[in-house]
Design a protein around this motif. Structure first.
Motif: not given
Length: 420
Positions: A333, A103, A207, A302, A304
């Motif tokens: 995040i 990420q 995402d 993530r 979402e």
């Protein structure tokens, strides 16, 4: 003669030659990454080679994410080794708590569409969602690459996967990729690149696309590539001001094969122990009690993903027989979840929120299950012993499936969540 795939074009660009699948090339690398599960050994290998100065320290990312916060003094020594190397040579160090490598490397702006990237981790293929040929390598290869800036490759053949139709309600990208892996099996794309195309991919958020590319390796693929479109470019605007040059396949590109998946009638999917390709409909195992639930990882940690889970958990309580662990994939995040009240929803529901790390996924720390326990997780692997105990059973599913199951205490189809 035929046109070229994305992979053939990237390897042609980075080797300075006109190459096609099957060719052996020595290619220049745009970025390379190692974490605390791979980089300490990489340092040792460089010492054995008698060369440890990186060819370009700004193209080397060093991430502390697999054993963090450090669970013991031996791990702390490895972390010190990584910090010392980074400080000595000026590499990009991503410290404890910054996030999971797959990420934070995309977030960092260090990698861009059209790049060739390697990482000391098998899920480096995640970056393919950014139109990057990214693949995992061993610590020895990583060491050689860091000091030379190059690595040899056999240019892979490419499988084109078209995903078409309309995604049903409460079915997500994790369900799509588990379904596809079930079709190809764990070795169906061995040493192949996979290009993901189709209107479904175009409709997915970044995402969601990362989730699909992340798991390409679970069917043996070297890379899981997607085109760079307007969504990719908008996502990158917040990450970097550097220029880049996306690469797309030619219309007459030669593929090993083309496979189409119409997901219009796809149901929520679950991968049952102890192989990722054991994917079946959630309905087939619905009702099985679980003792632990995990939402996060480099696959589904993530914003979402966490928002999907929070919408289900809001106003609900985790089942008394279930431990629910939540792990955002990065500090940014985590902060976004804080701003949007998502962390509050999780804690009020009875979940334990863990700082960004890989610990529970790879079984190094943070929630190792007990003997015989059933764990439902959003991670990418369910091999025996994957989460630190070879006597536990790990099931893989979407954040929605994991969230609702943590409430009911048993594997539950997310299409029923409104009635829970």
């Amino acid at each position: 003669m035929g046109g070229k795939t994305i992979s053939e074009k990237i390897f042609s660009k980075n080797s300075g030659k006109d190459v096609k699948s099957g060719d052996i090339v020595i290619a220049n690398l745009d970025y390379m990454m190692g974490h605390d599960g791979s980089f300490p050994l990489t340092i040792e290998v460089m010492k054995e080679m008698g060369r440890e100065v990186p060819f370009d320290p700004k193209k080397v990312g060093i991430v502390i994410d697999h054993y963090t916060p450090s669970p013991n003094e031996n791990v702390s020594l490895l972390h010190s080794m990584m910090r010392d190397y980074s400080l000595k040579y000026g590499c990009n160090l991503f410290e404890t708590g910054k996030g999971i490598c797959h990420q934070i490397i995309p977030e960092s702006g260090h990698i861009l569409p059209g790049d060739l990237v390697i990482g000391g981790d098998s899920h480096t293929c995640t970056y393919g969602a950014m139109n990057i040929f990214a693949t995992g390598v061993g610590s020895t290869e990583l060491a050689a690459a860091i000091v030379t800036g190059k690595l040899w490759f056999k240019v892979p053949q490419t499988i084109k996967v078209n995903i078409v139709g309309k995604l049903p309600s409460n079915v997500y990208s994790k369900d799509i990729i588990l379904h596809i892996i079930g079709h190809f099996k764990s070795d169906g794309a061995n040493y192949k690149a996979v290009e993901f195309h189709g209107d479904v991919i175009e409709d997915l958020s970044m995402d969601a696309r990362f989730t699909i590319s992340n798991m390409a390796v679970e069917m043996g693929a070297k890379a899981g590539l997607m085109n760079c479109d307007n969504k990719t470019k908008e996502w990158l605007k917040e990450k970097t001001q550097r220029s880049y040059h996306p690469i797309s396949a030619d219309n007459d590109a030669i593929y090993e094969k083309v496979v189409e998946f119409d997901i219009s009638k796809l149901e929520p999917i679950i991968s049952i122990p102890h192989n990722v390709d054991n994917s079946v409909s959630v309905a087939e195992v619905e009702g099985l009690p679980i003792q632990q639930a995990n939402i996060g990882s480099c696959t589904n940690g993530r914003f979402e993903d966490l928002k999907i889970a929070a919408d289900i958990l809001k106003g609900k309580t985790v089942h008394p027989n279930v431990r629910l662990f939540i792990t955002p994939a990065s500090r940014s995040i985590y902060y976004e979840c804080l701003k949007n009240g998502i962390i509050e929803i999780f804690t009020e529901a009875g979940a334990t929120v863990i700082p960004p790390s890989c610990g529970w996924c790879c079984g190094t720390c943070n929630g190792i299950p007990s003997n015989g326990e059933n764990v439902l997780a959003t991670s990418n692997r369910n091999f025996k012993g994957r989460m630190g105990n070879n006597k536990a059973n790990v099931y893989l599913a979407s954040p929605a499936t994991v969230a609702i199951s943590s409430i009911t205490g048993k594997i539950t189809d997310p299409r029923r969540w409104e009635g829970v």
